[in-house]
Scaffold this active site. Sequence first.
Site, PDB file in Angstrom:
ATOM      1  N   SER A  84       0.798  -1.240   0.000  1.00  0.00           N
ATOM      2  CA  SER A  84       0.000   0.000   0.000  1.00  0.00           C
ATOM      3  C   SER A  84       0.824   1.280   0.000  1.00  0.00           C
ATOM      4  CB  SER A  84      -0.939   0.027   1.199  1.00  0.00           C
ATOM      5  OG  SER A  84      -2.159  -0.545   0.841  1.00  0.00           O
ATOM      6  N   LYS A  87       0.493   3.458  -2.923  1.00  0.00           N
ATOM      7  CA  LYS A  87      -0.659   4.348  -3.099  1.00  0.00           C
ATOM      8  C   LYS A  87      -0.263   5.822  -2.945  1.00  0.00           C
ATOM      9  CE  LYS A  87      -3.640   0.569  -1.706  1.00  0.00           C
ATOM     10  NZ  LYS A  87      -4.338  -0.164  -0.660  1.00  0.00           N
ATOM     11  N   TYR A 211      -2.896  -2.205 -10.580  1.00  0.00           N
ATOM     12  CA  TYR A 211      -2.887  -2.093  -9.113  1.00  0.00           C
ATOM     13  C   TYR A 211      -1.985  -3.151  -8.484  1.00  0.00           C
ATOM     14  CZ  TYR A 211      -4.551  -2.494  -4.322  1.00  0.00           C
ATOM     15  OH  TYR A 211      -4.602  -2.574  -2.948  1.00  0.00           O
ATOM     16  N   TYR A 263      -4.208   2.754   8.061  1.00  0.00           N
ATOM     17  CA  TYR A 263      -5.467   2.009   8.199  1.00  0.00           C
ATOM     18  C   TYR A 263      -6.253   2.551   9.402  1.00  0.00           C
ATOM     19  CZ  TYR A 263      -2.357  -1.051   5.543  1.00  0.00           C
ATOM     20  OH  TYR A 263      -1.449  -1.545   4.647  1.00  0.00           O
ATOM     21  N   VAL A 281       1.027  -3.813   3.824  1.00  0.00           N
ATOM     22  CA  VAL A 281       0.948  -5.115   4.493  1.00  0.00           C
ATOM     23  C   VAL A 281       2.198  -5.978   4.263  1.00  0.00           C
ATOM     24  CG1 VAL A 281      -1.573  -5.251   4.655  1.00  0.00           C
ATOM     25  CG2 VAL A 281      -0.421  -6.165   2.630  1.00  0.00           C
TER      26      VAL A 281
HETATM   27  N1  GLU Z   1      -2.037  -5.444  -2.267  1.00  0.00           N
HETATM   28  C1  GLU Z   1      -2.671  -5.343  -0.986  1.00  0.00           C
HETATM   29  C2  GLU Z   1      -4.159  -5.493  -1.132  1.00  0.00           C
HETATM   30  O1  GLU Z   1      -4.692  -5.039  -2.120  1.00  0.00           O
HETATM   31  C3  GLU Z   1      -2.322  -4.016  -0.402  1.00  0.00           C
HETATM   32  C4  GLU Z   1      -2.882  -3.870   0.958  1.00  0.00           C
HETATM   33  C5  GLU Z   1      -2.053  -2.998   1.843  1.00  0.00           C
HETATM   34  O2  GLU Z   1      -0.830  -2.997   1.831  1.00  0.00           O
HETATM   35  O3  GLU Z   1      -2.710  -2.307   2.608  1.00  0.00           O
HETATM   36  O4  GLU Z   1      -4.824  -6.051  -0.324  1.00  0.00           O
END
Ligand code: GLU
Length: 333
Positions: A84, A87, A211, A263, A281
């Site tokens: 993530s 992002k 993604y 989060y 994650v």
């Molecule tokens: N590729 C992970 C997902 O889409 C990223 C989640 C994350 O790192 O928060 O669930």
Amino acid sequence: MLGPKETGNFMAANGKTDIDHERLKKVVEGIAVEIRKATEWGKAADYIPELAKIDTKQFGIAVLTRDGQTIAGGDADTQFSIQSISKVFALAIALKAKGEKVWKRVGKEPSGDPYNSIIDLERHKGFPRNPFINPGALVVVDMLLEDRERDDLPDTVRDFIGDMIGDHAIGIDEDVVKSEHISGFTNKALANLAKSFGNLNHEVDDVMHVYVRQCAVALSCRQLAAAGRFLMLDREDIDDKVSKADAERARRINAVMLTCGQYDGSGDFAYRVGLPAKSGVGGGILAVVPNTATVAVWSPGLDDNGNSLLGTLALERLSQRMDWSIFGAVRRV
Ligand code: GLU
């Protein structure tokens, strides 16, 4: 009252914050030694089978200071999938390309629900709460795909990072890509739901393809700290890679990182660490000390909110010992 040398920062005559590198080195190396002695390492993300295989007993840290020096400790050169954290880079690219229009399709509010919550997206009629939860990131990817041909799906985030660190040999962990394609049922459901509300223009498979690849970009802490450098720069420090406009946008990105970057643990993180940051994650966290440094930490064991357990602890100690909280230098009052 302690003199400037005893604090992490001191103000130079021109008013700029400078750094005591010797002290920073001691602090970083000390934290790496302390973390190695941990008895509780957290649990690797297991919903992506490839991530579940990782040895959790690893820890790395790298601090890139404004003057270009990197101070590292532990497994700072081991690569991990940024997940993530990608992002943040995707948002930076979208804001540069589209400006404030980005916020017509995605919000900038903490969600209070898990990052892959379907009910949250349904409740808000396909308008994701922020760009750092999965549906928000999927909508941002959809924006990045505008004006591209279906068969010309770009590794936009990887290219952006390559530009930032001046090395385009950035890897993508293909095993993680495969693993996420197989296990990504919830993400596909989120993309479909956004599409059903008219907030996804491209095919779900195309959006997922990009993604999943951006999440699987593999970087070391040293590389991640360098990739995030644009987030710490002051307008006076701009160079050929980072423009004045980039530095101004970085403030906005930092604001979203502070409020939405961890989060459902963003409040606790702001309380303990006091820095804008984004976790993934894969166990990485990129944190920003405005005008001063970027910090990348990595330890694959996660806490209950999905944030690196020991990465967060390391950042808490670093921020305290260097007086780096954006809310003020405690030891100087
Ligand atoms: N590729 C992970 C997902 O889409 C990223 C989640 C994350 O790192 O928060 O669930």
